[in-house]
Design a protein around this motif. Sequence first.
Motif, mmCIF file in Angstrom:
data_model
loop_
_atom_site.group_PDB
_atom_site.id
_atom_site.type_symbol
_atom_site.label_atom_id
_atom_site.label_comp_id
_atom_site.label_asym_id
_atom_site.label_seq_id
_atom_site.Cartn_x
_atom_site.Cartn_y
_atom_site.Cartn_z
ATOM 1 N N ALA A 1 0.907 -0.913 0.030
ATOM 2 C CA ALA A 1 -0.076 -0.101 -0.112
ATOM 3 C C ALA A 1 0.892 1.069 0.146
ATOM 4 C CB ALA A 1 -1.011 0.085 1.092
ATOM 5 N N ILE A 2 1.984 1.251 0.657
ATOM 6 C CA ILE A 2 3.083 2.147 0.938
ATOM 7 C C ILE A 2 3.281 2.557 -0.745
ATOM 8 C CG2 ILE A 2 5.279 3.285 1.581
ATOM 9 C CD1 ILE A 2 4.469 1.654 4.196
ATOM 10 N N SER A 3 3.666 1.498 -1.231
ATOM 11 C CA SER A 3 4.442 1.721 -2.686
ATOM 12 C C SER A 3 3.104 2.296 -3.542
ATOM 13 C CB SER A 3 4.882 0.253 -3.127
ATOM 14 O OG SER A 3 5.441 0.269 -4.303
ATOM 15 N N ALA A 4 1.866 1.771 -3.317
ATOM 16 C CA ALA A 4 0.909 1.962 -4.257
ATOM 17 C C ALA A 4 0.869 3.494 -3.988
ATOM 18 C CB ALA A 4 -0.306 1.241 -4.095
ATOM 19 N N ARG A 5 0.689 4.000 -2.914
ATOM 20 C CA ARG A 5 0.660 5.583 -2.633
ATOM 21 C C ARG A 5 1.846 6.082 -3.395
ATOM 22 N NH1 ARG A 5 -4.662 7.067 -1.176
ATOM 23 N NH2 ARG A 5 -5.046 5.892 0.959
ATOM 24 N N SER B 1 17.277 1.323 -1.263
ATOM 25 C CA SER B 1 16.877 2.381 -0.314
ATOM 26 C C SER B 1 17.687 3.760 -0.604
ATOM 27 C CB SER B 1 17.001 2.061 1.114
ATOM 28 O OG SER B 1 16.592 1.023 1.632
ATOM 29 N N TYR B 2 18.948 3.497 -1.083
ATOM 30 C CA TYR B 2 19.926 4.564 -1.305
ATOM 31 C C TYR B 2 19.440 5.116 -2.900
ATOM 32 C CZ TYR B 2 22.580 3.965 2.756
ATOM 33 O OH TYR B 2 23.166 3.711 4.205
ATOM 34 N N ASN B 3 19.165 4.251 -3.751
ATOM 35 C CA ASN B 3 18.714 4.574 -5.296
ATOM 36 C C ASN B 3 17.220 5.055 -5.327
ATOM 37 O OD1 ASN B 3 21.085 4.231 -6.277
ATOM 38 N ND2 ASN B 3 20.632 1.886 -6.376
ATOM 39 N N ALA B 4 16.347 5.146 -4.152
ATOM 40 C CA ALA B 4 15.078 5.345 -4.343
ATOM 41 C C ALA B 4 14.643 6.735 -4.617
ATOM 42 C CB ALA B 4 14.182 5.085 -2.878
ATOM 43 N N ALA C 1 8.314 4.064 0.978
ATOM 44 C CA ALA C 1 8.106 5.417 1.600
ATOM 45 C C ALA C 1 9.215 6.516 1.145
ATOM 46 C CB ALA C 1 8.166 5.299 3.010
ATOM 47 N N ILE C 2 10.646 6.042 0.990
ATOM 48 C CA ILE C 2 11.529 7.039 0.536
ATOM 49 C C ILE C 2 11.179 7.420 -0.757
ATOM 50 C CG2 ILE C 2 14.035 7.080 -0.123
ATOM 51 C CD1 ILE C 2 14.368 5.561 2.704
ATOM 52 N N SER C 3 10.888 6.273 -1.737
ATOM 53 C CA SER C 3 10.596 6.344 -2.941
ATOM 54 C C SER C 3 9.438 7.091 -3.226
ATOM 55 C CB SER C 3 10.518 5.036 -3.788
ATOM 56 O OG SER C 3 10.107 5.306 -5.158
ATOM 57 N N ALA C 4 8.464 7.258 -2.408
ATOM 58 C CA ALA C 4 7.350 8.171 -2.430
ATOM 59 C C ALA C 4 7.647 9.649 -2.169
ATOM 60 C CB ALA C 4 6.427 7.725 -1.462
ATOM 61 N N CYS C 5 8.563 9.849 -1.616
ATOM 62 C CA CYS C 5 9.141 11.196 -1.286
ATOM 63 C C CYS C 5 9.754 11.849 -2.350
ATOM 64 C CB CYS C 5 9.792 11.243 -0.038
ATOM 65 S SG CYS C 5 8.926 10.798 1.563
ATOM 66 N N GLU C 6 10.780 10.779 -2.930
ATOM 67 C CA GLU C 6 11.704 11.253 -4.102
ATOM 68 C C GLU C 6 10.594 11.581 -5.227
ATOM 69 O OE1 GLU C 6 12.991 10.559 -7.722
ATOM 70 O OE2 GLU C 6 11.765 8.896 -6.783
ATOM 71 N N LYS C 7 9.440 10.827 -5.644
ATOM 72 C CA LYS C 7 8.813 11.073 -6.819
ATOM 73 C C LYS C 7 8.311 12.422 -6.651
ATOM 74 C CE LYS C 7 7.388 5.978 -7.765
ATOM 75 N NZ LYS C 7 8.662 5.746 -7.695
ATOM 76 N N VAL C 8 8.160 13.031 -5.491
ATOM 77 C CA VAL C 8 7.562 14.466 -5.543
ATOM 78 C C VAL C 8 8.635 15.528 -5.036
ATOM 79 C CG1 VAL C 8 5.201 13.522 -5.410
ATOM 80 C CG2 VAL C 8 6.462 14.172 -3.055
ATOM 81 N N GLY C 9 9.966 15.223 -4.925
ATOM 82 C CA GLY C 9 10.842 16.021 -4.543
ATOM 83 C C GLY C 9 11.021 16.319 -3.226
#
Length: 102
Positions: free
Chosen positions: A33-37, A99-102, A68-76
């Motif tokens: 679900a986190i990934s989906a968000r 994690s480091y590449n997200a 969650a890190i990837s979700a943050c990265e997607k929106v800067g």
Amino acid sequence: ACEKDAQWQQALVLLAVMQNADLVPNVVSYSSAISARGKCQQWQEALGLLCEMQEADLMPDVISYSAAISACEKVGKWQQALRLLAVMQKADVMPNVISYNA
């Protein structure tokens, strides 16, 4: 599995159905679900699910944090992503390449 193949909405629906049916979601359910968000650029909701996991006495794992890190990265929101890396390490969850590449 639903968060792959562009079926992120289904992953969110399944989590809600589980909760409404008094089924206890596990780390995999929450991580999906986190990934989906994250895929729909809802970073705040993704972080909310991370907190919800902890409130349910589930320990987020490297996949949960990386999503969650990837979700943050997607929106800067790189500052938030860096904070999550620090939180992750304090929780004794070691970041990995994802994690480091997200």
